[in-house]
Design an enzyme around this catalytic site. Structure first.
Site, PDB file in Angstrom:
ATOM      1  N   MET A  11       0.744  -1.335   0.077  1.00 11.70           N
ATOM      2  CA  MET A  11       0.080   0.249  -0.068  1.00 11.70           C
ATOM      3  C   MET A  11       0.943   1.272  -0.164  1.00 11.70           C
ATOM      4  O   MET A  11       0.599   2.195  -0.774  1.00 11.70           O
ATOM      5  CB  MET A  11      -0.969   0.313   1.155  1.00 11.70           C
ATOM      6  CG  MET A  11      -1.776   1.174   1.335  1.00 11.70           C
ATOM      7  SD  MET A  11      -3.452   0.817   2.610  1.00 11.70           S
ATOM      8  CE  MET A  11      -2.225   1.114   4.251  1.00 11.70           C
ATOM      9  N   LEU A  12       2.002   1.404   0.806  1.00 11.51           N
ATOM     10  CA  LEU A  12       2.731   2.523   0.992  1.00 11.51           C
ATOM     11  C   LEU A  12       3.693   2.456  -0.146  1.00 11.51           C
ATOM     12  O   LEU A  12       3.902   3.389  -0.899  1.00 11.51           O
ATOM     13  CB  LEU A  12       3.323   2.575   2.308  1.00 11.51           C
ATOM     14  CG  LEU A  12       4.322   3.744   2.587  1.00 11.51           C
ATOM     15  CD1 LEU A  12       3.694   5.120   2.430  1.00 11.51           C
ATOM     16  CD2 LEU A  12       5.228   3.801   3.724  1.00 11.51           C
ATOM     17  N   ILE A  48      13.525 -10.202   1.337  1.00  8.79           N
ATOM     18  CA  ILE A  48      14.446  -9.559   2.322  1.00  8.79           C
ATOM     19  C   ILE A  48      14.903 -10.479   3.379  1.00  8.79           C
ATOM     20  O   ILE A  48      15.957 -10.232   4.008  1.00  8.79           O
ATOM     21  CB  ILE A  48      13.802  -8.426   3.018  1.00  8.79           C
ATOM     22  CG1 ILE A  48      12.715  -8.399   3.792  1.00  8.79           C
ATOM     23  CG2 ILE A  48      13.760  -7.038   1.952  1.00  8.79           C
ATOM     24  CD1 ILE A  48      12.291  -7.398   4.642  1.00  8.79           C
ATOM     25  N   ALA A  71       7.582  -5.165   4.956  1.00  2.88           N
ATOM     26  CA  ALA A  71       7.333  -5.809   6.179  1.00  2.88           C
ATOM     27  C   ALA A  71       6.144  -6.911   6.244  1.00  2.88           C
ATOM     28  O   ALA A  71       5.552  -6.801   5.348  1.00  2.88           O
ATOM     29  CB  ALA A  71       6.879  -4.682   7.054  1.00  2.88           C
ATOM     30  N   THR A 112       6.775   2.543  13.000  1.00  5.59           N
ATOM     31  CA  THR A 112       5.674   2.838  13.324  1.00  5.59           C
ATOM     32  C   THR A 112       5.415   3.257  14.589  1.00  5.59           C
ATOM     33  O   THR A 112       6.250   2.941  15.635  1.00  5.59           O
ATOM     34  CB  THR A 112       5.077   1.090  13.521  1.00  5.59           C
ATOM     35  OG1 THR A 112       3.520   1.245  14.204  1.00  5.59           O
ATOM     36  CG2 THR A 112       5.821   0.205  13.963  1.00  5.59           C
ATOM     37  N   ASP A 113       3.959   3.707  15.167  1.00  6.89           N
ATOM     38  CA  ASP A 113       3.568   4.202  16.364  1.00  6.89           C
ATOM     39  C   ASP A 113       3.821   2.848  17.438  1.00  6.89           C
ATOM     40  O   ASP A 113       3.628   3.172  18.615  1.00  6.89           O
ATOM     41  CB  ASP A 113       2.280   4.680  16.590  1.00  6.89           C
ATOM     42  CG  ASP A 113       1.048   4.102  15.851  1.00  6.89           C
ATOM     43  OD1 ASP A 113       1.334   3.159  15.050  1.00  6.89           O
ATOM     44  OD2 ASP A 113       0.108   4.178  16.312  1.00  6.89           O
ATOM     45  N   TYR A 136       4.316  -7.351  16.859  1.00  9.91           N
ATOM     46  CA  TYR A 136       4.700  -6.496  15.616  1.00  9.91           C
ATOM     47  C   TYR A 136       5.537  -5.335  16.150  1.00  9.91           C
ATOM     48  O   TYR A 136       6.481  -4.934  15.307  1.00  9.91           O
ATOM     49  CB  TYR A 136       3.330  -5.960  15.179  1.00  9.91           C
ATOM     50  CG  TYR A 136       3.484  -4.951  14.205  1.00  9.91           C
ATOM     51  CD1 TYR A 136       4.053  -5.165  12.929  1.00  9.91           C
ATOM     52  CD2 TYR A 136       2.964  -3.676  14.263  1.00  9.91           C
ATOM     53  CE1 TYR A 136       4.123  -4.204  11.818  1.00  9.91           C
ATOM     54  CE2 TYR A 136       3.081  -2.638  13.363  1.00  9.91           C
ATOM     55  CZ  TYR A 136       3.675  -3.079  12.081  1.00  9.91           C
ATOM     56  OH  TYR A 136       3.634  -2.096  11.243  1.00  9.91           O
TER      57      TYR A 136
HETATM   58  N1  LIG Z   1      -0.367   0.183   7.540  1.00 12.54           N
HETATM   59  C1  LIG Z   1      -0.458   0.764   8.469  1.00 12.54           C
HETATM   60  O1  LIG Z   1      -1.179   1.384   9.085  1.00 12.54           O
HETATM   61  C2  LIG Z   1       1.231   1.256   8.991  1.00 12.54           C
HETATM   62  C3  LIG Z   1       1.448   2.138  10.040  1.00 12.54           C
HETATM   63  C4  LIG Z   1       2.719   2.440  10.583  1.00 12.54           C
HETATM   64  C5  LIG Z   1       3.876   1.822   9.844  1.00 12.54           C
HETATM   65  N2  LIG Z   1       3.510   0.862   8.817  1.00 12.54           N
HETATM   66  C6  LIG Z   1       4.732   0.474   8.123  1.00 12.54           C
HETATM   67  O2  LIG Z   1       4.667   1.033   6.770  1.00 12.54           O
HETATM   68  C7  LIG Z   1       5.218   0.061   5.888  1.00 12.54           C
HETATM   69  C8  LIG Z   1       4.464  -0.248   4.676  1.00 12.54           C
HETATM   70  O3  LIG Z   1       3.027  -0.929   5.287  1.00 12.54           O
HETATM   71  P1  LIG Z   1       2.095  -1.101   4.236  1.00 12.54           P
HETATM   72  O4  LIG Z   1       0.900  -0.826   5.005  1.00 12.54           O
HETATM   73  O5  LIG Z   1       2.126  -0.730   2.900  1.00 12.54           O
HETATM   74  O6  LIG Z   1       1.968  -2.641   4.253  1.00 12.54           O
HETATM   75  P2  LIG Z   1       1.974  -3.729   3.066  1.00 12.54           P
HETATM   76  O7  LIG Z   1       0.791  -3.126   2.251  1.00 12.54           O
HETATM   77  O8  LIG Z   1       1.657  -5.010   3.606  1.00 12.54           O
HETATM   78  O9  LIG Z   1       3.183  -3.622   2.195  1.00 12.54           O
HETATM   79  C9  LIG Z   1       4.214  -4.756   2.845  1.00 12.54           C
HETATM   80  C10 LIG Z   1       4.940  -5.183   1.393  1.00 12.54           C
HETATM   81  O10 LIG Z   1       6.248  -5.726   2.126  1.00 12.54           O
HETATM   82  C11 LIG Z   1       5.872  -6.985   1.313  1.00 12.54           C
HETATM   83  N3  LIG Z   1       6.902  -8.043   2.046  1.00 12.54           N
HETATM   84  C12 LIG Z   1       6.238  -8.778   3.018  1.00 12.54           C
HETATM   85  N4  LIG Z   1       7.489  -9.971   3.201  1.00 12.54           N
HETATM   86  C13 LIG Z   1       8.646  -9.601   2.585  1.00 12.54           C
HETATM   87  C14 LIG Z   1       9.742 -10.070   2.366  1.00 12.54           C
HETATM   88  N5  LIG Z   1      10.155 -11.168   3.099  1.00 12.54           N
HETATM   89  N6  LIG Z   1      10.594  -9.559   1.426  1.00 12.54           N
HETATM   90  C15 LIG Z   1      10.103  -8.714   0.461  1.00 12.54           C
HETATM   91  N7  LIG Z   1       8.931  -8.178   0.740  1.00 12.54           N
HETATM   92  C16 LIG Z   1       8.030  -8.495   1.648  1.00 12.54           C
HETATM   93  C17 LIG Z   1       4.427  -7.477   1.232  1.00 12.54           C
HETATM   94  O11 LIG Z   1       4.256  -8.612   0.255  1.00 12.54           O
HETATM   95  P3  LIG Z   1       3.086  -9.745   0.626  1.00 12.54           P
HETATM   96  O12 LIG Z   1       1.898  -8.647   0.703  1.00 12.54           O
HETATM   97  O13 LIG Z   1       2.872 -10.246  -0.493  1.00 12.54           O
HETATM   98  O14 LIG Z   1       3.090 -10.149   1.627  1.00 12.54           O
HETATM   99  C18 LIG Z   1       3.880  -5.851   0.713  1.00 12.54           C
HETATM  100  O15 LIG Z   1       4.135  -5.994  -0.678  1.00 12.54           O
HETATM  101  C19 LIG Z   1       5.619  -1.284   6.799  1.00 12.54           C
HETATM  102  O16 LIG Z   1       6.939  -0.983   7.055  1.00 12.54           O
HETATM  103  C20 LIG Z   1       4.856  -1.007   8.111  1.00 12.54           C
HETATM  104  O17 LIG Z   1       5.642  -1.529   9.186  1.00 12.54           O
HETATM  105  C21 LIG Z   1       2.333   0.718   8.278  1.00 12.54           C
END
Ligand SMILES: NC(=O)c1ccc[n+]([C@@H]2O[C@H](COP(=O)([O-])OP(=O)(O)OC[C@H]3O[C@@H](n4cnc5c(N)ncnc54)[C@H](OP(=O)(O)O)[C@@H]3O)[C@@H](O)[C@H]2O)c1
Length: 296
Positions: A11-12, A48, A71, A112-113, A136
């Protein structure tokens, strides 16, 4: 500059690639090797958790900066499978940070928070001491520490409550349920700052190349409860006659303890005179309008 993005299918990650593309050369990478932002052959396959592959791909791409979005983000999944949480969020991050140091790239790590326990009773700034209360949160905090230890030139960007066009998120789930006429029960005793991925991605793009390495809190401004966020989203979507009942976290049991109040103060940006993020209401309004238009 030449910037590689991990988790580029997420998503991000998708928005970060788009935002960076306006000024930089972007190389996308994700575990599935296929990202919406570029065609399949334009996205590098990268797991990763594989240290050899991570070093090989980063050495081959030769980025000046790696924006590390990959992540394991399923918070309850992390609680059920902590080993996977640490494997991806801590050791995977270690691999990325070590490869960056090896090839002379900087790293921008998204955190993250959830690194905070939510018990402070006030907003958290970048100098508050983390005390995560979930696997997490602990795994992301471990990732932060590894980045600081392993890669000299690093930015740590903590954010919260993300939503955007390219992933499953709270806002679209609530609007869909409300449009089906469902009456909803939503937690009212957790407070945070909803953040549009587009705004965070714009910040990330603006940070690329900055000599001001270090830790940043970046969210949309202001705060609310999940209940207030649900009510506002439904109102902006123009849906009427849906009742949203405020409930306590204890009435909605989940495997994960979540911080009660985890609003992030943007102290680093304030001190640098560039705390120009818009409010969560302004950002939400743009998102809901775009999302509804795209569906029509
Ligand atoms: N969402 C929130 O509310 C939130 C809040 C604070 C911080 N964050 C941080 O923001 C970042 C992005 O979050 P997001 O919400 O965009 O998450 P997301 O949509 O789940 O994106 C994460 C991406 O990482 C990929 N991934 C997972 N395991 C992996 C691996 N072993 N090697 C390479 N890629 C891998 C996932 O693939 P798959 O989907 O195929 O597993 C997905 O494409 C993360 O670091 C998260 O911790 C998110």
């Amino acid at each position: 500059m030449r910037v590689m993005v991990t988790g580029a299918a997420g998503m991000l990650g998708t928005d970060v690639c788009r935002a960076l593309d306006e000024q930089h050369e972007v190389i996308a990478a994700d575990i599935i090797g296929d990202c919406k932002w570029v065609s399949a052959d334009g996205c590098r396959q990268l797991d990763i958790t594989d240290s050899g592959q991570t070093l090989e791909v980063i050495a081959d791409v030769k980025p000046e900066l790696v924006v590390h979005c990959a992540a394991y983000t399923d918070v309850d999944g992390c609680e059920r499978d902590p080993d996977r949480a640490y494997q991806v969020n801590a050791y995977g991050t270690w691999n990325v940070a070590a490869a960056c140091e090896q090839v002379g790239a900087a790293i921008l790590y998204i955190s993250t928070d959830f690194v905070f326990d939510g018990e402070k009773g006030d907003d958290y700034d970048e100098f508050d001491t983390p005390n995560p209360i979930s696997h997490y949160g602990r795994s992301k905090w471990a990732g932060e520490q590894l980045v600081r230890e392993v890669c000299r030139r690093h930015y740590i960007v903590r954010t919260a409550w993300l939503y955007g066009e390219n992933g499953k998120n709270f806002i679209t789930t609530i609007i869909k349920a409300a449009s089906e006429g469902k009456n909803l029960r939503v937690v009212a005793d957790q407070i945070g700052s909803p953040t549009y991925t587009k705004d965070l991605a714009d910040f990330v793009a603006s940070q690329a190349g900055s000599p001001l390495y270090g830790t940043y809190h970046v969210t949309n401004k202001g705060s609310c409860s999940w209940h207030e966020l649900a009510v506002k989203s439904i109102e902006l979507a123009g849906i009427k006659d849906v009742h949203v009942t405020p409930i306590q976290s204890s009435d909605w049991p989940t495997p994960t303890r979540r911080p009660k109040q985890s609003v992030l103060r943007h102290l680093s940006l304030e001190m640098q005179g560039r705390d120009n993020l818009r409010t969560w209401e302004e950002a939400l309004s743009e998102f809901v309008e775009k999302w509804i238009t795209a569906k029509q």
